[in-house]
Motif scaffolding. Structure first.
Motif, PDB file in Angstrom:
ATOM      1  N   TYR A   1      46.966  99.448  57.015  1.00  0.00           N
ATOM      2  CA  TYR A   1      46.526  98.677  57.147  1.00  0.00           C
ATOM      3  C   TYR A   1      47.241  97.206  56.398  1.00  0.00           C
ATOM      4  O   TYR A   1      47.982  96.740  56.015  1.00  0.00           O
ATOM      5  CB  TYR A   1      45.551  97.400  57.873  1.00  0.00           C
ATOM      6  CG  TYR A   1      44.772  96.315  57.920  1.00  0.00           C
ATOM      7  CD1 TYR A   1      45.313  95.401  58.478  1.00  0.00           C
ATOM      8  CD2 TYR A   1      43.840  95.695  56.215  1.00  0.00           C
ATOM      9  CE1 TYR A   1      45.106  94.290  58.606  1.00  0.00           C
ATOM     10  CE2 TYR A   1      43.676  94.673  56.617  1.00  0.00           C
ATOM     11  CZ  TYR A   1      44.282  93.401  57.517  1.00  0.00           C
ATOM     12  OH  TYR A   1      44.295  91.919  57.435  1.00  0.00           O
TER      13      TYR A   1
ATOM     14  N   SER B   1      53.305  89.988  55.264  1.00  0.00           N
ATOM     15  CA  SER B   1      51.493  89.410  55.153  1.00  0.00           C
ATOM     16  C   SER B   1      52.230  88.229  56.613  1.00  0.00           C
ATOM     17  O   SER B   1      51.414  87.449  56.232  1.00  0.00           O
ATOM     18  CB  SER B   1      50.479  88.867  54.599  1.00  0.00           C
ATOM     19  OG  SER B   1      50.593  89.866  53.376  1.00  0.00           O
TER      20      SER B   1
ATOM     21  N   SER C   1      50.338  93.202  62.454  1.00  0.00           N
ATOM     22  CA  SER C   1      50.960  93.665  61.944  1.00  0.00           C
ATOM     23  C   SER C   1      52.224  94.586  62.102  1.00  0.00           C
ATOM     24  O   SER C   1      53.653  94.654  61.831  1.00  0.00           O
ATOM     25  CB  SER C   1      50.691  93.803  60.055  1.00  0.00           C
ATOM     26  OG  SER C   1      50.172  93.002  59.632  1.00  0.00           O
TER      27      SER C   1
ATOM     28  N   ASP D   1      49.371  87.361  59.136  1.00  0.00           N
ATOM     29  CA  ASP D   1      47.999  87.163  58.743  1.00  0.00           C
ATOM     30  C   ASP D   1      48.203  85.203  57.867  1.00  0.00           C
ATOM     31  O   ASP D   1      47.283  84.622  57.244  1.00  0.00           O
ATOM     32  CB  ASP D   1      47.634  87.740  58.181  1.00  0.00           C
ATOM     33  CG  ASP D   1      47.246  89.042  58.423  1.00  0.00           C
ATOM     34  OD1 ASP D   1      46.593  88.896  58.898  1.00  0.00           O
ATOM     35  OD2 ASP D   1      48.232  90.169  57.870  1.00  0.00           O
TER      36      ASP D   1
ATOM     37  N   ARG E   1      50.663  95.459  55.843  1.00  0.00           N
ATOM     38  CA  ARG E   1      50.742  93.485  55.396  1.00  0.00           C
ATOM     39  C   ARG E   1      52.045  93.668  54.740  1.00  0.00           C
ATOM     40  O   ARG E   1      52.785  92.504  54.539  1.00  0.00           O
ATOM     41  CB  ARG E   1      49.481  93.432  54.700  1.00  0.00           C
ATOM     42  CG  ARG E   1      48.299  93.184  55.922  1.00  0.00           C
ATOM     43  CD  ARG E   1      47.052  92.818  55.459  1.00  0.00           C
ATOM     44  NE  ARG E   1      46.727  91.884  54.521  1.00  0.00           N
ATOM     45  CZ  ARG E   1      46.673  90.716  54.756  1.00  0.00           C
ATOM     46  NH1 ARG E   1      46.345  89.997  55.449  1.00  0.00           N
ATOM     47  NH2 ARG E   1      46.450  89.716  53.752  1.00  0.00           N
TER      48      ARG E   1
END
Lengths: 83, 168
Positions: free
Chosen positions: B70, B79, B158, B82, B74
């Motif tokens: 994870y 990223s 992602s 997010d 990212r």
């Protein structure tokens, strides 16, 4: 079933790279001036992403050209639309 | 904005600027690495659920790997999935929004499969004239069910973005 419709990116011809190199700027430099990530500038130059009107105007302003000098519809598209 | 919030905002801005300009993790941004990361994520998800079904403890190993994947996913896509809107340019925003639609469709598929499985289970119990449904689950099996849903929710945005970007 017809042909797959062309995406916006397929229809537009841009001269961002020509104008940028004319000024001797790097992608990063132009990206910073118009407020986008340098990767996005790569997508724009390769014609893989069509900018919004605001970004297109910012690009034209930064490069000191008119928007028509920067973006145009591809020739074959013009012919198709006339048919 | 309070001074504390201003400080946090400035720190976040600095972190995002570093992340966007980062080149030290470029090895995670090649087509091959991106595809491998997504496949590894799926394998770790399956392994976590499977191992927890049989053991209460050993499932933490693939679970830890899931979290590592994870974090790498990212980093691979900086990223984008997010970050708040104000840190993304218009292409990244468009990409992020499309990614969430695809991730939603995928998670919808996963949830639907589980709901259907539950429905089929109850029907089969009815056919066998079982008076009341019973779910005898160990702690590990409950963990398997929890992670079955939680890991895709964590990984999918992602992972979808990474897979899409790998194809470009």
């Amino acid at each position: 079933m017809g042909r797959k419709p062309a995406t916006e990116e397929d229809l537009i011809l841009n001269h961002i790279e020509d104008n940028r190199t004319r000024l001797g700027w790097s992608r990063q430099e132009l990206a910073d001036r118009v407020g986008v990530h340098y990767q996005t500038m790569g997508y724009l130059e390769r014609g893989e992403y069509s900018p919004s009107l605001v970004l297109a105007l910012r690009l034209a302003q930064a490069l000191g050209v008119t928007i028509e000098q920067l973006f145009s519809l591809k020739e074959e598209t013009n012919h198709e639309s006339k048919e | 904005m309070s001074p504390k919030n201003e400080k946090q905002e400035a720190a976040l801005e600095k972190r995002v600027a570093t992340l966007m300009a980062d080149t030290s993790w470029n090895w995670t941004r090649t087509t091959l690495a991106r595809r491998a990361l997504v496949i590894l994520g799926v394998l770790c998800w399956v392994a976590t659920c499977t191992v927890f079904v049989w053991s209460d403890i050993w499932g933490v190993i693939p679970l830890a790997l899931c979290f590592a994947v994870y974090l790498l996913l990212r980093v691979s896509v900086r990223s984008i999935a997010d970050l708040p809107d104000r840190f993304l340019d218009e292409r990244q925003l468009k990409l992020r929004n499309r990614t969430y639609l695809q991730a939603y469709q995928l998670i919808g598929g996963v949830v639907s499969v589980m709901a259907l499985a539950l429905l089929l289970f109850t029907i089969s119990q009815d056919v066998q004239k079982v008076a009341s449904y019973r779910f005898d689950l160990s702690f590990g099996q409950v963990e398997a069910v929890v992670w079955f849903f939680f890991i895709p929710m964590l990984l999918l945005p992602s992972a979808v973005l990474t897979w899409d970007e790998a194809g470009r």
